[in-house]
Design an enzyme around this catalytic site. Sequence first.
Site, mmCIF file in Angstrom:
data_model
loop_
_atom_site.group_PDB
_atom_site.id
_atom_site.type_symbol
_atom_site.label_atom_id
_atom_site.label_comp_id
_atom_site.label_asym_id
_atom_site.label_seq_id
_atom_site.Cartn_x
_atom_site.Cartn_y
_atom_site.Cartn_z
ATOM 1 N N LYS A 50 -2.225 -1.554 -3.766
ATOM 2 C CA LYS A 50 -3.099 -0.382 -3.736
ATOM 3 C C LYS A 50 -2.273 0.889 -3.834
ATOM 4 O O LYS A 50 -1.280 1.007 -3.129
ATOM 5 C CB LYS A 50 -3.868 -0.405 -2.425
ATOM 6 C CG LYS A 50 -4.698 0.809 -2.144
ATOM 7 C CD LYS A 50 -5.294 0.702 -0.778
ATOM 8 C CE LYS A 50 -6.082 1.964 -0.519
ATOM 9 N NZ LYS A 50 -6.492 2.071 0.846
ATOM 10 N N LYS A 63 0.854 -1.184 0.000
ATOM 11 C CA LYS A 63 0.000 0.000 0.000
ATOM 12 C C LYS A 63 0.892 1.237 0.000
ATOM 13 O O LYS A 63 1.713 1.421 0.891
ATOM 14 C CB LYS A 63 -0.906 -0.004 1.229
ATOM 15 C CG LYS A 63 -1.753 1.259 1.324
ATOM 16 C CD LYS A 63 -2.785 1.177 2.417
ATOM 17 C CE LYS A 63 -3.535 2.488 2.531
ATOM 18 N NZ LYS A 63 -4.557 2.454 3.578
HETATM 19 C C1 PBG Z 1 -7.138 3.845 5.535
HETATM 20 C C2 PBG Z 1 -7.578 3.540 4.160
HETATM 21 C C3 PBG Z 1 -7.414 4.425 3.093
HETATM 22 C C4 PBG Z 1 -8.040 3.821 1.989
HETATM 23 C C5 PBG Z 1 -8.548 2.584 2.413
HETATM 24 N N1 PBG Z 1 -8.232 2.414 3.768
HETATM 25 C C6 PBG Z 1 -6.832 5.775 3.025
HETATM 26 C C7 PBG Z 1 -5.508 6.045 3.558
HETATM 27 O O1 PBG Z 1 -4.676 5.165 3.746
HETATM 28 O O2 PBG Z 1 -5.282 7.229 3.845
HETATM 29 C C8 PBG Z 1 -8.121 4.458 0.645
HETATM 30 C C9 PBG Z 1 -9.179 3.991 -0.269
HETATM 31 C C10 PBG Z 1 -9.474 4.901 -1.401
HETATM 32 O O3 PBG Z 1 -8.801 5.929 -1.627
HETATM 33 O O4 PBG Z 1 -10.433 4.592 -2.116
HETATM 34 N N2 PBG Z 1 -6.612 2.922 6.335
#
Ligand code: PBG
Length: 324
Positions: A248, A195
């Site tokens: 992601k 991520k």
């Molecule tokens: C947070 C989380 C995020 C997303 C999913 N879980 C945002 C982040 O890490 O700031 C992002 C999903 C998206 O942008 O559609 N734990």
Amino acid sequence: MDLLRRPRRNRKSAVVRAWARETDLRADHLIYPVFIREEEGTAPIPSMPGQSRLGPEALLRMADHTLEAGVRSMVLFPAVEERLKTSDARECTNPDGLVPKSLRALKARFPELSLVTDVALDPYSSDGHDGLVREGQILNDETVEILVQQALSQAEAGADVIAPSDMMDGRVGAIRQGLDEAGHSHVSIMAYSAKYASAFYGPFRDALESAPKSGDKKTYQMDPANVREGVMEAMLDEDEGADVLMVKPAGAYLDVIRAVREATPLPVAAYQVSGEYAQIVAAAERGWLDRDRIIEETLLSIRRAGASVILSYFSVEVAPRLGV
Ligand code: PBG
């Protein structure tokens, strides 16, 4: 011309093109992420036109609509009331909190719907970080203890799949052990393994009002420059007992999806995140892109890169046009 090989012959008709098709996209490859809230009714999300925060009744209607469209899995993201956000994010372990309550309501009505839950502190944290913050540092091991409790409250309420998105080290192993000791060995873990610290999450943070109050997420989310590190993260999560490994965002990280695909026998998930959604919707609203075709092309490309399953805000819209 005197050509023996004429690749165009394999594109000459729809029938022949179907023989040559290497990748498919079906409704079963899709998961629908939804934003939930305590209050009845719905609140549209300005930076994600077409997506809303759903109150309890609206969530049940959406689950029905999702199954109707052929999508059999949802992931829940809670928009937590400001007054419940604290520096220790303790609301995330509340067995009667928004997520456990929603899980119970959904499971009672739609037992066939596979429910995925997010594990991370940010929606519950007054600091807006995925972990506990002390003197500007994000604490790893202390955070993992809370994440295990959060995962347990979700498993007890009926989550089928726990999806830790926090990027703390060692959380997959700790959650696996916690689940097993509590008798939840059948509950799966879909790890957000690679991520990235991405600007593509902007609209999501608007949706949950969960943006970090200070600093950024670069000490735990990955550097967009790195692919080998993404594979390493995925391998660690596999070793710690993850069932599905996620990359992601998706669209700008197709090479990472491919690299993880080649490194593991496990299913690979990819998340077409909020910013990827917003880009397409905005360009289509202006008539600059063909919405339907772009949605299918981006999702098919994520599949081609190696994703088994895709989390997408377009899931419910696109699924009726696909097979199952
Ligand atoms: C947070 C989380 C995020 C997303 C999913 N879980 C945002 C982040 O890490 O700031 C992002 C999903 C998206 O942008 O559609 N734990």
